[in-house]
Scaffold this motif. Structure first.
Motif, short mmCIF file in Angstrom:
data_model
loop_
_atom_site.label_atom_id
_atom_site.label_comp_id
_atom_site.label_asym_id
_atom_site.label_seq_id
_atom_site.Cartn_x
_atom_site.Cartn_y
_atom_site.Cartn_z
N SER A 404 -11.62 27.52 39.00
CA SER A 404 -12.04 28.70 39.75
C SER A 404 -11.16 28.83 40.99
N GLY A 405 -11.19 30.02 41.59
CA GLY A 405 -10.34 30.28 42.74
C GLY A 405 -9.00 30.84 42.32
N LYS A 406 -8.18 31.18 43.30
CA LYS A 406 -6.87 31.78 43.03
C LYS A 406 -5.78 31.07 43.82
N ILE A 407 -4.60 31.02 43.23
CA ILE A 407 -3.40 30.58 43.93
C ILE A 407 -2.42 31.74 43.88
N LEU A 408 -2.05 32.23 45.05
CA LEU A 408 -1.14 33.37 45.14
C LEU A 408 0.19 32.94 45.72
N VAL A 409 1.25 33.48 45.19
CA VAL A 409 2.59 33.33 45.76
C VAL A 409 3.16 34.73 45.94
N ASP A 410 3.52 35.05 47.17
CA ASP A 410 3.99 36.40 47.52
C ASP A 410 2.96 37.45 47.09
N HIS A 411 1.69 37.14 47.36
CA HIS A 411 0.56 38.04 47.14
C HIS A 411 0.23 38.27 45.66
N GLN A 412 0.87 37.53 44.74
CA GLN A 412 0.60 37.68 43.32
C GLN A 412 0.04 36.38 42.74
N PRO A 413 -0.96 36.45 41.86
CA PRO A 413 -1.43 35.23 41.20
C PRO A 413 -0.28 34.54 40.48
N ILE A 414 -0.20 33.23 40.61
CA ILE A 414 0.96 32.54 40.05
C ILE A 414 1.03 32.66 38.53
N ASP A 415 -0.14 32.84 37.87
CA ASP A 415 -0.09 32.98 36.41
C ASP A 415 0.34 34.36 35.96
N SER A 416 0.61 35.26 36.92
CA SER A 416 1.13 36.59 36.56
C SER A 416 2.64 36.57 36.41
N TYR A 417 3.28 35.50 36.89
CA TYR A 417 4.73 35.37 36.75
C TYR A 417 5.06 34.68 35.42
N PRO A 418 6.18 35.04 34.79
CA PRO A 418 6.63 34.25 33.63
C PRO A 418 6.81 32.79 34.05
N LEU A 419 6.26 31.87 33.28
CA LEU A 419 6.20 30.46 33.69
C LEU A 419 7.57 29.89 34.02
N HIS A 420 8.53 30.09 33.13
CA HIS A 420 9.85 29.50 33.33
C HIS A 420 10.51 30.06 34.58
N ALA A 421 10.42 31.38 34.75
CA ALA A 421 11.03 32.02 35.91
C ALA A 421 10.33 31.57 37.19
N TYR A 422 9.00 31.41 37.13
CA TYR A 422 8.25 30.97 38.31
C TYR A 422 8.68 29.56 38.72
N ARG A 423 8.70 28.63 37.78
CA ARG A 423 9.09 27.27 38.11
C ARG A 423 10.54 27.19 38.54
N GLY A 424 11.34 28.16 38.13
CA GLY A 424 12.73 28.20 38.58
C GLY A 424 12.87 28.42 40.07
N ASN A 425 11.77 28.84 40.72
CA ASN A 425 11.77 29.04 42.17
C ASN A 425 11.18 27.84 42.92
N LEU A 426 10.84 26.77 42.17
CA LEU A 426 10.28 25.57 42.78
C LEU A 426 11.14 24.36 42.46
N ALA A 427 11.05 23.37 43.32
CA ALA A 427 11.71 22.08 43.06
C ALA A 427 10.84 20.99 43.65
N ILE A 428 10.93 19.80 43.04
CA ILE A 428 10.15 18.67 43.51
C ILE A 428 11.04 17.44 43.63
N VAL A 429 10.83 16.68 44.69
CA VAL A 429 11.47 15.38 44.86
C VAL A 429 10.35 14.36 44.93
N PRO A 430 10.08 13.64 43.84
CA PRO A 430 8.95 12.71 43.80
C PRO A 430 9.30 11.37 44.42
#
Length: 590
Positions: A404-430
């Motif tokens: 439940s709840g929402k996660i928004l990026v640039d005012h849009q729900p993150i699941d509204s973006y194409p997954l591959h394109a969305y993750r292309g805007n993120l990076a992680i250094v574990p």
């Protein structure tokens, strides 16, 4: 889903399982004409084998009756049948080999591609060793079946049917006599077949579990040696290996019982048929020539019947292996469409997010999480272990979906973006950096596979990695070894940072990126991190103040909830707050 251990022990070929297994033959479709021609050559080879035994019986009978002209004619036919069998076997093996190798190569590619595209929750429920067994052992079983077992099975069926027809033509009385003996063979065959099949599946499972132990031990070999548990792991493996051996011994014993019975039955049947046939010859009901032919064809039929039992057992094992493979292909993969989106600005908003892991129902990990991150913010996420820090970033990466709840990026729900394109805007250094087999350049280029050598080198310089890379004799072409073991911890971290810089993400996640480094390496890595965090929204999971001192906001979590949110100074001003308490306990360096 992959079958459970209990299902593997009791699974038999049913209509449904056979239907699923036959799905594998869609990989043969592109080569169906070669496959069909191969089947024709297989039928021709089987028929020629029958003719060889048929003509051999005629030859012996003709020689006994001194029929020279018939001997010459039958000898010519026998040679022709042998030549036909040799030529048809050659083409059958080559055609089936071509079809099988290409089909299995395509199957392996599809299974691996599907595995890579499956969502993270799938991998949290499966063991690496088990999945590796599906890609290697199960597909090898399928390959063996497609290459030889199916061919042998079809050959044996054709031989048995053809032999039965020729036997009936030679003497219907002897065929009727043999038919009376078959129910005994069938009853014992079913009895032993079920026991052998069950033990074979148990042995396969035990071997798979022992292979999983090997995989886990080798992956964690440093921990094994650091904690001096070599003997513990050896005993763990030996126990499972012994279990597999014991089951194999039981299986061999059952096989020996069956083979002993089979030999006694076959020889008893041959003696009985010989006795009855001799009687028929003495009464003139059958010619000696026909009797010799009958004996030879009976031996061929018996051998084919024995081979048919083995082939059927192999097919049963292949059905189980095929179902496991097809289960992976039936899993729902993530949508990795190549649609592009404009670069994100990096504004992140969590709105009353709640989350529970699928395999831990009833234990809420995040409870009502709400906060706002503006573009360019550097947000440190701190709190005791188990507070939900990494889970929060996993949701941001869309590894999981909140209940439940929402996660928004640039005012849009993150699941509204194409997954591959969305993750292309993120990076992680574990914290635990995984580098892949290949060169340093290959690993950096994972941030952008299309990057030029100059761009790779530029990213390495900004990550404070160019200097140590240049000192290697092979420079950027230096092989990192399995999981990057040829590089130090600090070097691996900087290669990972270079990878993230090359990706140029809008949103950056740093998960304990310096916690396992010595002071000198930490300084080098921290300088690289400061460069990496410029002009992008950054989430920094850390305990050490050196990592979070440049963050303009700090989010303090405990038991899946946000306890405090503010700057370092604001939070330290609250002497009763959790942040001050953690600092006092030196979870944070002042």
């Amino acid at each position: 889903m992959i079958m459970s251990e209990e299902e593997k022990k009791t699974k038999r070929i049913s209509k449904e399982s056979a239907k699923k297994a036959l799905g594998i033959y869609k990989y043969i479709a592109p080569y169906k004409y070669r496959f069909i021609i191969g089947l024709l050559f297989l039928a021709l080879s089987s028929a020629s084998s029958l003719m060889i035994f048929n003509y051999l019986g005629d030859l012996i009978g003709s020689q006994m009756q001194n029929m020279d002209s018939a001997v010459k004619k039958i000898s010519a036919l026998l040679i022709a049948a042998m030549a036909t069998q040799a030529v048809s076997s050659y083409f059958r093996i080559n055609l089936f080999g071509y079809v099988t190798e290409n089909s299995i190569a395509n199957l392996r590619s599809d299974v691996y591609s599907r595995l890579i595209k499956l969502p993270i929750p799938y991998f949290t429920e499966k063991r690496v060793g088990e999945l590796n067994s599906r890609v290697s052992a199960d597909i090898s079983t399928v390959k063996d079946t497609m290459t030889s077992v199916i061919a042998e099975f079809i050959r044996e069926v054709i031989t048995i049917v053809g032999s039965a027809v020729l036997l009936a033509m030679a003497s219907w009385q002897l065929v009727a006599f043999m038919a009376a003996l078959l129910p005994v063979m069938a009853i014992f065959g079913i009895f032993f077949g079920r026991r052998i099949r069950k033990l074979s599946k148990e042995a396969q499972q035990a071997v798979a579990e022992s292979n999983t132990i090997v995989e886990e031990t080798l992956q964690g070999i440093a921990t094994v040696k650091a904690y001096t548990v070599e003997l513990l792991e050896i005993n763990r493996y030996l126990g499972k290996n012994r279990e597999a051996a014991d089951i194999g011994i039981k299986n061999s014993r059952q096989n020996s019982y069956f083979i002993t019975f089979f030999i006694i039955f076959i020889f008893s049947a041959i003696i009985s048929v010989a006795w009855f046939g001799s009687y028929l010859v003495s009464t003139g009901a059958i010619e000696p020539q026909g009797f010799f032919k009958f004996i030879l064809l009976s031996v061929l039929m018996a051998a084919s019947a024995g081979g048919l039992a083995n082939s059927w057992g192999a097919i049963q094992r292949a059905v189980g292996a095929t179902e496991n493979v097809m289960a992976i292909l039936d899993e729902t993969e993530e949508d990795l469409q190549t649609e592009t989106i404009p670069r994100l600005k990096g504004e992140v908003s969590f709105q009353n997010v709640e989350f529970t892991y699928p395999n831990r129902e009833g234990k809420k990990v995040l409870n009502g999480i709400s906060f706002q991150a503006d573009p360019g913010d550097r947000i440190a996420i701190v709190g005791p272990s188990g507070a939900g820090k990494t889970t929060l970033t996993n949701l941001l990466l869309r590894f999981y979906t909140p209940q439940s709840g929402k996660i928004l990026v640039d005012h849009q729900p993150i699941d509204s973006y194409p997954l591959h394109a969305y993750r292309g805007n993120l990076a992680i250094v574990p914290q635990d950096i995984i580098l892949f087999g290949g060169s340093i350049a290959d690993n950096i280029r994972q941030g952008n596979p299309n990057a030029t050598d100059d761009e790779v080198e530029s990213a390495a310089k900004r990550a404070n990695a160019h200097e140590f890379i240049s000192q290697f004799p092979s420079g950027y072409e230096t092989l990192v070894g399995e999981r990057g073991t040829k590089l130090s911890g600090g070097q691996r971290q900087r290669v990972a940072i270079a990878r993230a810089i090359l990706r140029n993400p809008a949103i950056l996640i740093l998960d304990e990126a310096t916690s396992s480094l010595d002071s000198e390496s930490e300084r080098a890595v921290q300088t690289a991190l400061d460069e990496l965090m410029k002009n992008r929204t950054s989430f920094v999971i850390a305990h050490r103040f050196a990592t979070i001192r440049n963050c303009n906001k700090i989010l303090v979590m405990d038991k899946g909830e946000i306890r405090e949110f503010g700057t370092h100074e604001e939070l330290m001003a609250n002497s009763e707050g959790l942040y001050s308490h953690l600092a006092a306990l030196q979870f944070l360096e002042k």
